[in-house]
Scaffold this motif. Structure first.
Motif, PDB file in Angstrom:
ATOM      1  N   TYR A 139       0.806  -1.217   0.000  1.00 45.65           N
ATOM      2  CA  TYR A 139       0.000   0.000   0.000  1.00 45.65           C
ATOM      3  C   TYR A 139       0.841   1.270   0.000  1.00 45.65           C
ATOM      4  O   TYR A 139       0.410   2.286  -0.535  1.00 45.65           O
ATOM      5  CB  TYR A 139      -0.930  -0.001   1.222  1.00 45.65           C
ATOM      6  N   HIS A 161     -10.234  10.480  -4.980  1.00 46.81           N
ATOM      7  CA  HIS A 161      -9.563   9.280  -5.481  1.00 46.81           C
ATOM      8  C   HIS A 161      -9.748   9.150  -6.997  1.00 46.81           C
ATOM      9  O   HIS A 161      -8.817   8.841  -7.742  1.00 46.81           O
ATOM     10  CB  HIS A 161     -10.142   8.038  -4.807  1.00 46.81           C
ATOM     11  N   MET A 180      -1.353   4.240  -1.574  1.00 44.36           N
ATOM     12  CA  MET A 180      -2.600   4.604  -0.906  1.00 44.36           C
ATOM     13  C   MET A 180      -2.448   5.884  -0.097  1.00 44.36           C
ATOM     14  O   MET A 180      -3.402   6.633   0.078  1.00 44.36           O
ATOM     15  CB  MET A 180      -3.082   3.458  -0.016  1.00 44.36           C
ATOM     16  N   HIS A 238      -2.775   8.548  -2.640  1.00 48.61           N
ATOM     17  CA  HIS A 238      -4.181   8.515  -3.046  1.00 48.61           C
ATOM     18  C   HIS A 238      -5.048   9.211  -2.010  1.00 48.61           C
ATOM     19  O   HIS A 238      -5.911  10.039  -2.341  1.00 48.61           O
ATOM     20  CB  HIS A 238      -4.650   7.072  -3.212  1.00 48.61           C
ATOM     21  N   GLU A 239      -4.824   8.884  -0.747  1.00 48.49           N
ATOM     22  CA  GLU A 239      -5.651   9.465   0.302  1.00 48.49           C
ATOM     23  C   GLU A 239      -5.432  10.967   0.406  1.00 48.49           C
ATOM     24  O   GLU A 239      -6.353  11.715   0.751  1.00 48.49           O
ATOM     25  CB  GLU A 239      -5.357   8.787   1.639  1.00 48.49           C
ATOM     26  N   TYR A 297      -3.144  -1.238   5.499  1.00 45.90           N
ATOM     27  CA  TYR A 297      -3.835  -0.204   4.727  1.00 45.90           C
ATOM     28  C   TYR A 297      -4.193   1.001   5.595  1.00 45.90           C
ATOM     29  O   TYR A 297      -4.031   2.157   5.182  1.00 45.90           O
ATOM     30  CB  TYR A 297      -5.105  -0.810   4.134  1.00 45.90           C
TER      31      TYR A 297
END
Length: 495
Positions: free
Chosen positions: A159, A264, A286, A289-290, A410
């Protein structure tokens, strides 16, 4: 085979690998949204069969030969990055036996349905056995990947490549102290902000949610909006789908879940079109992305400027809903409140929810906490951190889908994304002096253009921390996020 021929063969092979991954993602979206409940067992077999084919593709012995030959080629920056990412995935995938990969796919597909039923019934015991099975399988996978190293690091790599548990724990630990201090000062301020009250119809909320998605750059020709228990974004590149949920007493849940998932989605939709069906053609991590979802949801969507615009639109649709003016509305939107649900938490307390999960899942992977003791550990930690007890399992240990599908490692990327968003917003604000004026008109064009130029278009070209460092000019820290939160909520609560 010469080096460039090897690279061409490698790239062509990975077009199928990436495509199979996208098909798997689409099946996951379907399972969460419109799949008939009676199809769960059949779906788990589909996912297992697809994983068998995908794993064989990702561990094809020819990949090693192509990688060795392609390494000698005179590659462009994009080609070299593609080789680097393929090598990383190949080496990781080759360490995991195919039978284990298939079993993880089968069990996690089944576990998702068991979790959903247990959540609805409020019965953690009904979920314990399958969660224990998922945890055992993921520990086994981590052991294969780590080869004697840190098990949690091995899972985290899926991740947030390049991140380690000690570095992450230090970064998030520093964030925690500042948040606890700020929350304490807010609690002692005596400032009272009312809750939003009223009934807001599902159809009208959905209409505004679609308008917000458009305002924040969602391309409807390459996506769609549906409903799910847990809002999410799924897909990549030219097929990126989002979901939201509706509570007729709380339109903010729908509106800000939608904006979050659009963050996203616009990241995926904004990736350089030349990267399609390559390893570069998706978000780099991630955490990054977040950062895209959180900066749209919070720094932009919950700003005084944008909430003023949203207030006017809600008055047009819902009439007088009891909030006298835009300034009062801004305070209502940003109110700190008691609550159990991570996705509904305010900006100050959100990361405390994440840190709870981060610490518990590290204990689970390390073997210091067993599933049978998880609910009690969750409830004890929650009451310690938030000051009141969990009222039911669906508001506690059963609220998130992540562990049911094996996503250990995650959760911390959510807080890492907030830290990155803090850095990006500080730099964006310096670069775009007109930003707040545009947001007051519901105009996000400059903000999205800035994110597109500095983050979106790159896809996975650079490593995660390098992506943020290139955008802001220095190695990211938690300081800009804490400064933003202290300034914003210090003003709201007159600290």
């Amino acid at each position: 085979m010469n080096s460039m021929t090897a690279y061409s063969a490698l790239a062509e092979h990975y077009r199928d690998v990436v495509a199979l991954g996208q098909v798997s993602g689409l099946l996951g979206w379907d399972q969460e949204t419109i799949m008939p409940k009676g199809s769960a067992a059949q779906r788990s077999e589909w996912m297992s069969a697809l994983e068998k084919v995908g794993h064989a593709q990702r561990t094809d012995p020819r990949i090693a030969e192509w990688l060795d030959a392609a390494s000698a080629a005179d590659l462009t920056e994009e080609q070299a990055a593609n080789v680097r990412l393929i090598r990383r995935q190949f080496e990781r995938q080759s360490k995991v036996p195919s039978a284990l990969a298939r079993q993880i796919a089968r069990v996690t597909s089944q576990a998702q349905g068991v979790w959903a039923k247990a959540r609805e019934a409020g019965d953690f015991a009904a979920f314990q056995d399958v969660l224990s099975e998922v945890l055992t399988l993921r520990r086994e996978e981590a052991a294969a990947l780590a080869e004697g190293g840190n098990l949690y690091d091995a899972l985290l790599e899926d991740y947030e490549p390049g991140m380690s548990e000690p570095v992450l724990a230090k970064l998030l630990g520093g964030l925690r102290d500042g948040l606890v201090d700020l929350r304490g000062r807010v609690a002692q301020s005596g400032e009272q902000i009312p809750d939003l009250r009223g009934t807001f119809s599902r159809d009208q909320q959905t209409m505004i949610a679609r308008e917000l998605a458009t305002a924040f750059g969602y391309d409807w020709t390459r996506g769609r909006l549906d409903f799910s228990v847990h809002p999410f974004s799924s897909g990549s590149f030219n097929d990126v789908r989002i979901t939201t949920r509706v509570s007729e007493s709380d339109p903010f849940n729908c509106f800000y879940s939608t904006i979050h998932e659009v963050g996203h989605a616009t990241y995926e939709q904004g990736i350089n079109q030349d990267y399609g069906l390559t390893m570069l053609g998706s978000g780099v991590s991630m955490g990054v992305h977040e950062s895209q979802s959180r900066i749209l949801e919070n720094q932009l969507g919950r700003s005084r400027a944008f909430t003023g615009f949203l207030y006017g639109r809600m008055r047009e649709v819902f009439g007088d809903f009891g909030v006298p003016d835009a300034e009062a509305f801004y305070r209502v939107v940003n109110k700190l409140h008691r609550g159990f649900i991570r996705t509904e938490a305010d900006e100050v307390q959100y990361n405390l929810h994440v840190l709870l999960r981060f610490d518990l899942e590290r204990q689970l992977i390390a073997g210091d906490l067993e599933v049978v003791d998880l609910e009690a550990a969750w409830n004890e930690r929650f009451e310690k951190d938030f000051g009141y007890p969990v009222d039911m399992p669906s508001n506690g240990v059963l609220q998130d889908v992540h562990w049911s599908v094996g996503l250990f490692g995650y959760f911390p990327t959510y807080s890492l994304g907030n830290i990155y968003a803090g850095e990006l917003f500080a730099k964006m604000s310096d670069d775009l002096p007109e930003l707040q004026g545009e947001l007051a008109q519901g105009n996000t064009t400059s903000a999205l253009g800035w994110l597109g130029q500095n983050i979106h278009r790159h896809g996975s070209l650079y490593e995660p921390r390098d992506t943020i460092t290139r955008a802001v000019g220095h190695v990211p820290t938690a300081e800009p996020l804490l400064a933003y939160l202290n300034q914003k909520f210090g003003e709201i609560y007159k600290l």
